[in-house]
Scaffold this active site. Structure first.
Site, PDB file in Angstrom:
ATOM      1  CE1 TYR A  67      40.170  -9.208  12.192  1.00 39.07           C
ATOM      2  CE2 TYR A  67      40.520  -9.383   9.720  1.00 39.07           C
ATOM      3  CZ  TYR A  67      41.125  -9.114  10.635  1.00 39.07           C
ATOM      4  OH  TYR A  67      41.839  -7.904  10.714  1.00 39.07           O
ATOM      5  CG  HIS A 123      46.311  -8.955  14.276  1.00 43.37           C
ATOM      6  ND1 HIS A 123      44.564 -10.162  13.764  1.00 43.37           N
ATOM      7  CD2 HIS A 123      45.286  -8.513  14.170  1.00 43.37           C
ATOM      8  CE1 HIS A 123      43.680  -9.640  13.673  1.00 43.37           C
ATOM      9  NE2 HIS A 123      43.779  -7.900  13.268  1.00 43.37           N
ATOM     10  CB  SER A 202      38.565   0.457  10.810  1.00 41.04           C
ATOM     11  OG  SER A 202      38.114  -0.885  11.597  1.00 41.04           O
ATOM     12  N   PRO A 203      38.733   2.529   7.862  1.00 39.32           N
ATOM     13  CG  PRO A 203      38.317   2.585   5.323  1.00 39.32           C
ATOM     14  CD  PRO A 203      38.568   1.408   6.315  1.00 39.32           C
ATOM     15  CG  LEU A 204      33.773   3.988   5.630  1.00 37.04           C
ATOM     16  CD1 LEU A 204      31.924   3.675   5.193  1.00 37.04           C
ATOM     17  CD2 LEU A 204      33.445   5.193   5.585  1.00 37.04           C
ATOM     18  NE  ARG A 206      37.599  -1.099  15.049  1.00 33.89           N
ATOM     19  CZ  ARG A 206      38.029  -2.253  14.844  1.00 33.89           C
ATOM     20  NH1 ARG A 206      37.353  -2.863  14.320  1.00 33.89           N
ATOM     21  NH2 ARG A 206      39.374  -2.234  15.077  1.00 33.89           N
ATOM     22  N   GLY A 207      32.432   1.856  10.942  1.00 30.81           N
ATOM     23  CA  GLY A 207      31.256   2.262  10.493  1.00 30.81           C
ATOM     24  C   GLY A 207      30.772   3.053  11.022  1.00 30.81           C
TER      25      GLY A 207
HETATM   26  N1  LIG Z   1      44.645  -5.222  11.984  1.00 29.75           N
HETATM   27  C1  LIG Z   1      43.765  -5.169  12.534  1.00 29.75           C
HETATM   28  O1  LIG Z   1      43.626  -4.338  13.551  1.00 29.75           O
HETATM   29  C2  LIG Z   1      42.131  -4.684  11.905  1.00 29.75           C
HETATM   30  C3  LIG Z   1      41.443  -3.957  12.854  1.00 29.75           C
HETATM   31  C4  LIG Z   1      39.757  -3.894  12.209  1.00 29.75           C
HETATM   32  C5  LIG Z   1      39.801  -3.983  11.035  1.00 29.75           C
HETATM   33  N2  LIG Z   1      41.211  -4.493  10.055  1.00 29.75           N
HETATM   34  C6  LIG Z   1      40.787  -4.606   8.982  1.00 29.75           C
HETATM   35  O2  LIG Z   1      40.054  -3.690   8.518  1.00 29.75           O
HETATM   36  C7  LIG Z   1      39.259  -3.835   6.975  1.00 29.75           C
HETATM   37  C8  LIG Z   1      37.833  -3.225   7.125  1.00 29.75           C
HETATM   38  O3  LIG Z   1      38.033  -2.678   9.187  1.00 29.75           O
HETATM   39  P1  LIG Z   1      36.456  -2.142   9.305  1.00 29.75           P
HETATM   40  O4  LIG Z   1      34.930  -2.637   9.049  1.00 29.75           O
HETATM   41  O5  LIG Z   1      35.728  -1.658  10.749  1.00 29.75           O
HETATM   42  O6  LIG Z   1      36.173  -0.922   8.107  1.00 29.75           O
HETATM   43  P2  LIG Z   1      35.096   0.607   8.256  1.00 29.75           P
HETATM   44  O7  LIG Z   1      34.680   1.172   6.694  1.00 29.75           O
HETATM   45  O8  LIG Z   1      35.470   1.559   8.451  1.00 29.75           O
HETATM   46  O9  LIG Z   1      33.507  -0.169   8.260  1.00 29.75           O
HETATM   47  C9  LIG Z   1      33.035  -1.368   8.068  1.00 29.75           C
HETATM   48  C10 LIG Z   1      31.721  -0.743   9.056  1.00 29.75           C
HETATM   49  O10 LIG Z   1      31.403   0.673   7.494  1.00 29.75           O
HETATM   50  C11 LIG Z   1      30.014  -0.097   6.742  1.00 29.75           C
HETATM   51  N3  LIG Z   1      30.173   0.452   6.014  1.00 29.75           N
HETATM   52  C12 LIG Z   1      31.363   0.364   5.191  1.00 29.75           C
HETATM   53  N4  LIG Z   1      31.192   0.948   3.187  1.00 29.75           N
HETATM   54  C13 LIG Z   1      29.828   1.310   3.659  1.00 29.75           C
HETATM   55  C14 LIG Z   1      28.476   1.834   2.555  1.00 29.75           C
HETATM   56  N5  LIG Z   1      29.381   2.224   1.199  1.00 29.75           N
HETATM   57  N6  LIG Z   1      28.099   2.142   2.558  1.00 29.75           N
HETATM   58  C15 LIG Z   1      27.290   2.249   4.156  1.00 29.75           C
HETATM   59  N7  LIG Z   1      27.963   1.649   4.944  1.00 29.75           N
HETATM   60  C16 LIG Z   1      28.975   0.928   5.166  1.00 29.75           C
HETATM   61  C17 LIG Z   1      30.347  -1.893   6.961  1.00 29.75           C
HETATM   62  O11 LIG Z   1      28.414  -2.115   6.823  1.00 29.75           O
HETATM   63  P3  LIG Z   1      28.031  -3.502   5.991  1.00 29.75           P
HETATM   64  O12 LIG Z   1      28.566  -4.267   7.277  1.00 29.75           O
HETATM   65  O13 LIG Z   1      26.558  -3.419   5.948  1.00 29.75           O
HETATM   66  O14 LIG Z   1      28.615  -3.456   5.289  1.00 29.75           O
HETATM   67  C18 LIG Z   1      30.420  -2.385   8.516  1.00 29.75           C
HETATM   68  O15 LIG Z   1      29.270  -1.904   9.135  1.00 29.75           O
HETATM   69  C19 LIG Z   1      38.612  -5.671   7.607  1.00 29.75           C
HETATM   70  O16 LIG Z   1      37.725  -6.354   6.969  1.00 29.75           O
HETATM   71  C20 LIG Z   1      39.970  -6.144   8.182  1.00 29.75           C
HETATM   72  O17 LIG Z   1      40.308  -6.217   7.306  1.00 29.75           O
HETATM   73  C21 LIG Z   1      42.402  -5.050  10.540  1.00 29.75           C
END
Ligand SMILES: NC(=O)c1ccc[n+]([C@@H]2O[C@H](COP(=O)([O-])OP(=O)(O)OC[C@H]3O[C@@H](n4cnc5c(N)ncnc54)[C@H](OP(=O)(O)O)[C@@H]3O)[C@@H](O)[C@H]2O)c1
Length: 284
Positions: A67, A123, A202-204, A206-207
């Protein structure tokens, strides 16, 4: 996330236990987007968000060297410098193999400014290196005191079993959301059987489940998600159409689509846990 135990922290966050017995808040904080993985990124906002999350009972902080080539690890390390005892730090090695892992952990510890991490994930499973060899090297890092517990990310059931036979796998991290329920088929059963904590990333989606991304132009030119098929052309149009019932329910309830998506997902995960274990504290 799923784990073997349900308790409440002082800040009333439910807790889970990693496979090695470490208790963590049931909701973790990922530090990927703070480092500009999607677009922009803001270190100061990231540090403030981590402090706020810790105050709310989050303990598991998730980062990776990938990252921002250590940028995310750097801001996590800065955020916990004066509150290390409140955080369980997880980071990830991009590849497998003993030589790579020996160097990667030292780089990550350097970025974090720490002498050990609580959870060190592989990873991505390295197709060039047998998982047994990589897990042997991970076990060496545990013996050296640089790593407390070992995790896998994006590993399949057979790989998980082979890895676990060499050294206990404390956590498995893969994508899981209302849009992406594949883990229920063959990953959640194996983690449950082996006593491995499951961490949903990525519970959302990825947005996507925020409903804010309706066309490719809603993503900045440099946003990495432009390369991801679910955000492209006909796929994106199809996915946005699928959101309609969720958006309608969110409007009726006066909450954002993201809030409803996360709340519904927590209830769904609770129902899955309850169906399997016969016990699970209701989400609050
Ligand atoms: N192991 C792996 O290969 C892997 C892959 C992906 C992710 N991850 C881990 O999982 C974590 C979460 O992944 P993710 O970032 O993809 O999660 P996500 O929650 O699915 O997506 C994040 C996106 O949703 C938006 N968001 C989140 N909460 C919100 C809310 N309450 N209202 C409006 N928009 C909202 C964020 O916007 P903003 O940017 O405006 O906040 C961002 O663009 C990462 O930080 C990482 O640690 C791991």
């Amino acid at each position: 996330m799923t784990g073997t135990d349900d308790r409440m922290t002082e800040a009333h966050m439910e807790t889970r236990t990693l496979g090695d017995g470490t208790p963590v808040g049931a909701i973790a904080l990922g530090a990927m987007a703070f480092a500009g993985f999607y677009a922009g990124g803001d270190d100061e906002e990231g540090v403030r968000a981590i402090h706020r999350a810790l105050d709310l009972g989050v303990t598991l902080l998730d980062t990776a060297e990938a990252y921002g080539q250590g940028r995310s690890e750097g801001l996590v390390g800065r955020a916990v410098r004066d509150r290390r005892d409140r955080a369980v730090i997880a980071t990830k090695a991009s590849r497998g193999g003993p030589a790579y892992l020996r160097e990667a952990i030292d780089r990550s510890l350097g970025h974090l400014g720490l002498d050990h991490v609580d959870l060190y994930y592989l990873h991505r499973v390295d197709p060039e290196v047998p998982i047994e060899e990589t897990m042997g090297a991970m076990a060496d890092l545990v013996a050296a005191g640089k790593v407390r517990a070992v995790g896998l990310s994006e590993a399949g059931p057979d790989t998980i079993r082979r890895a676990h036979a060499v050294h206990p796998v404390a956590a498995l991290q893969t994508e899981y959301s209302l849009f992406h329920r594949d883990p229920e088929r063959d990953l959640l059963p194996v983690t449950r059987e082996l006593g491995i904590a499951y961490v949903a990333y990525s519970p959302l989606s990825r947005g996507l489940l925020t409903g804010r991304i309706r066309g490719e132009d809603d993503l900045d030119a440099g946003d990495w998600r432009r390369q991801v098929p679910r955000f492209q052309g006909a796929n994106l149009a199809h996915n946005v159409a699928l959101l309609a019932p969720l958006e309608e329910m969110a409007r009726a309830k006066g909450v954002s689509t993201a809030t409803l998506a996360l709340a519904s997902f927590r209830w769904w995960a609770w129902a899955v846990r309850r169906a399997w274990t016969g016990r699970s504290r209701r989400p609050t």
